[in-house]
Design an enzyme around this catalytic site. Structure first.
Site, PDB file in Angstrom:
ATOM      1  N   ASP A 330      40.381  43.040  30.887  1.00 17.01           N
ATOM      2  CA  ASP A 330      41.762  42.637  31.136  1.00 17.01           C
ATOM      3  C   ASP A 330      42.560  43.736  31.822  1.00 17.01           C
ATOM      4  O   ASP A 330      42.359  44.927  31.561  1.00 17.01           O
ATOM      5  CB  ASP A 330      42.431  42.288  29.800  1.00 17.01           C
ATOM      6  CG  ASP A 330      43.844  41.792  29.952  1.00 17.01           C
ATOM      7  OD1 ASP A 330      44.035  40.745  30.600  1.00 17.01           O
ATOM      8  OD2 ASP A 330      44.769  42.454  29.441  1.00 17.01           O
ATOM      9  N   GLU A 383      39.589  41.602  35.801  1.00 12.91           N
ATOM     10  CA  GLU A 383      40.842  40.963  36.184  1.00 12.91           C
ATOM     11  C   GLU A 383      41.637  42.031  36.925  1.00 12.91           C
ATOM     12  O   GLU A 383      42.330  42.854  36.326  1.00 12.91           O
ATOM     13  CB  GLU A 383      41.621  40.468  34.961  1.00 12.91           C
ATOM     14  CG  GLU A 383      42.838  39.650  35.366  1.00 12.91           C
ATOM     15  CD  GLU A 383      44.076  39.917  34.529  1.00 12.91           C
ATOM     16  OE1 GLU A 383      45.072  39.193  34.695  1.00 12.91           O
ATOM     17  OE2 GLU A 383      44.065  40.862  33.722  1.00 12.91           O
TER      18      GLU A 383
END
Length: 654
Positions: A330, A383
């Site tokens: 993330d 990401e």
């Protein structure tokens, strides 16, 4: 014996000896000088086997915690009446900052914390950073636990290298465990979720699921992205064994499991990592480096090598202990840039005066080297929302070493195009073609994730223009374009049946909608897209090279139509023709150039009546004629349904 800080059974690994399934784990190994060396070097990737809590076969448990600036550390728990002086830990004489000791009365299942005495009278009770289980939030204690489990996913583990390969069909169903489906208003436990989810995902044809973080987190509304337990699946849904059962069950049904993992920041809860030993141990002391203004959280100090070892160990732990098939990392952009989310003057440049976080770059490279060294058959996915180069390229070539990267540019451009009224789309067709300018610079995942259906954005369906009929047609056209575009696929839960309201973590998806004709049509359409993705090599074998894609028509702004070819590796693999009509006007006798004579069979039509469409189409297919068009030697004359995607498969003989 049982352990509570190391895996009892390891996964099948390429390049490492295979651990025998069912063998009892050995006595927890003592911390050696070599462990300390690797810890300090920032390369120890299995600290969970050394630090934390480990049950002793002779009784009691061993504890070890890193707190180099503490004056005293003790273990308090249910067995000693939470007395801070009952089970004191002693600092190792090697200067590592590790405190360790044995609590003879400690037992499996009991709750504990570390009482840490820092400088200047600072006293705090901390959860174990290496705890493998925790109390159910809002309680914050760590729980002594074993990790015994009889894995039954040998078949999956033998074949997952091919299932996770870059040339494999990958269609990921992203979900939040607590709000996918509920019973009597309560989230399903890991075991109940395993059965319901495996049946559903298998029926829908997705190849993998991706879980929003199930690492332990105190605030449910953070969806797991404010992590305090980097080695513990959240106790909200069950025990570690329950989560093992979840992964095991999905594997036995042919479904891979990916986990969102958050090494970018952590929350400021008192029991967590922040200010752990009375100093800024895991985070930077200077708020210009250690405080995240966007998320009101702390940023890991990637320059502290012991912190790197902690994070590397967390990553390997989930792959080792829970047989997970990959990690989606993330907020990578927030790690790479020192000025991320900051105004001028609110950040400190690197030693060269730049904004690149050199320590984080080194950490991410070491992370991917460690993961692929130990588990070459898994995937790491970044990401990363900027144009940082070579995110999914090997570290020895100067890349970050990820297996794949989310294509955020494709997502933004595509959704901004789709929200336009069709009458205006002719002026914006370049937003769709632009993604192919850079499509092969990285190994991309096309993601319509949870981020696109929260914070007032509305659902994907609600963002489509027009009346309800046009909204559904637009959504089906979007999915058809997405599933045929180069790149692997990810869709957040609810999107597969056209959920109309924005997602909320309180409650469950609006499953009743799937019983309605239009919503059920989207669901059936998604099943077909996943089936075709798996069955047609042209749609998955060459996702990351130009050889798998060729534009036929990218500039017909007047009709707002695009057309392209997809090809597989082998010469005998059928070529596919994809044509998208992004206006509500059907186009008859629309001529499209094709590379070969023969029959072009229609295998996908988003306007089919079974999907809720009007039934425009090509009666099963068309024959090519030797009339050149679009630079191709042959052509086909097509009926293009309104707001549609159609896919035609070349067959040499009709």
């Amino acid at each position: 014996m049982r352990t509570c800080g190391m895996q009892a059974y390891g996964p099948t690994r390429q390049g490492r000896p295979m651990h025998e399934q069912g063998r009892r784990a050995a006595r927890p190994a003592a911390i050696t000088d070599h462990d300390v060396y690797l810890f300090r070097e920032g390369t120890h990737a299995r600290l969970h086997e050394k630090l934390g809590c480990h049950l002793d076969p002779g009784g009691g448990a061993r504890f070890a915690v890193w707190a180099p600036n503490a004056n005293a550390v003790s273990v308090t728990g249910e067995w000693n009446g939470w007395s801070p002086g009952a089970d004191r830990l002693a600092p190792r004489p090697d200067g590592s900052g590790i405190w360790e000791g044995h609590a003879p009365a400690a037992r499996h299942g009991q709750v504990y914390k570390y009482r840490v005495h820092g400088q200047g009278g600072y006293v705090v009770d901390k959860a174990d950073p290496f705890a493998v289980h925790a109390e159910v939030p809002p309680a914050t204690g760590s729980r002594i636990w074993s990790l015994d489990h009889e894995w039954q996913d040998e078949g999956w583990m033998r074949t997952r290298a091919a299932r996770n390969a870059l040339d494999a069909p990958v269609s990921i169903y992203e979900l939040h465990a607590g709000s996918w489906r509920r019973a009597d208003g309560q989230p399903l436990g890991y075991r109940e979720l395993a059965h319901a989810l495996a049946e559903y995902v298998q029926a829908m044809g997705f190849t993998h699921v991706e879980l929003l973080p199930v690492t332990e987190h105190p605030f449910y509304g953070s969806w797991g992205y404010q992590t305090t337990g980097y080695f513990a699946p959240t106790a909200r849904y069950g025990t570690p064994q329950d989560f093992m059962y979840f992964v095991d069950h999905l594997h036995r049904h042919g479904i891979g499991v990916l986990l969102d993992w958050v090494p970018s920041h952590f929350p400021s809860d008192e029991h967590g990592l922040q200010y752990f030993d009375g100093t800024h141990l895991y985070e930077h002391a200077d708020p210009r480096q250690g405080f995240h203004p966007d998320w009101n959280s702390s940023i890991f100090n990637y320059g502290r090598l012991e912190v790197r070892s902690f994070l590397l160990s967390s990553a390997l732990y989930w792959l080792d202990t829970y047989h997970l098939d990959g990690l989606r990392v993330d907020a990578v952009a927030s790690m790479l840039y020192l000025d991320y989310g900051r105004r001028p003057g609110e950040w400190i440049p690197n030693v060269h005066g730049g904004k690149e976080n050199l320590d984080a770059i080194d950490f991410l490279r070491e992370l991917n080297r460690a993961v692929y060294r130990e588990h070459p058959d898994v995937m790491t996915v970044a990401e990363e929302s900027t144009a940082w180069p070579m995110v999914s390229r090997p570290t020895h070539l100067g890349g970050l070493g990820f297996g794949m990267k989310w294509n955020m540019g494709w997502m933004h451009d595509t959704l901004s195009f789709m929200k336009e009224d069709p009458i205006h789309r002719m002026y914006h067709l370049g937003r769709l073609s632009f993604s192919l300018v850079y499509a092969f610079n990285e190994n991309f995942v096309l993601a319509l994730s949870h981020d696109e259906v929260v914070h007032g954005k509305g659902s994907l369906l609600s963002r489509m223009p027009g009346d309800p009929w046009r909204q559904f047609a637009n959504l089906r056209a979007l999915y058809g374009y997405m599933w045929t575009h180069p790149g692997k696929k990810l869709l957040f839960m609810g999107g597969e049946f056209g959920q109309r309201r924005e997602w909320t973590h309180e409650g469950e998806l609006d499953w009743h909608l799937a019983q309605l004709p239009d919503h059920g049509g989207v669901q059936r359409y998604m099943q077909q897209l996943n089936r075709v993705l798996r069955e047609e090599p042209a749609l998955h074998e060459v996702d990351f090279e130009p050889a798998g894609f060729e534009w036929i028509e990218a500039n017909d702004t007047e009709s707002t139509v695009i057309a392209f070819l997809r090809r597989g590796k082998a010469a005998q693999a059928a070529t596919l023709l994809v044509v998208c009509n992004f206006t509500p006007e059907p186009r008859t006798r629309y001529v499209v150039g094709v590379p070969a004579p023969g029959h072009w069979r229609e295998i996908v039509n988003s306007d089919a009546r079974e999907f809720g469409g009007a039934g425009w189409g090509n009666l099963g297919g068309v024959d090519a004629v030797p009339q050149p068009a679009h630079g191709q030697p042959q052509s086909v004359s097509l009926t293009l349904p309104p707001l549609s995607t159609i896919v035609l498969r070349h067959e040499a003989h009709g």
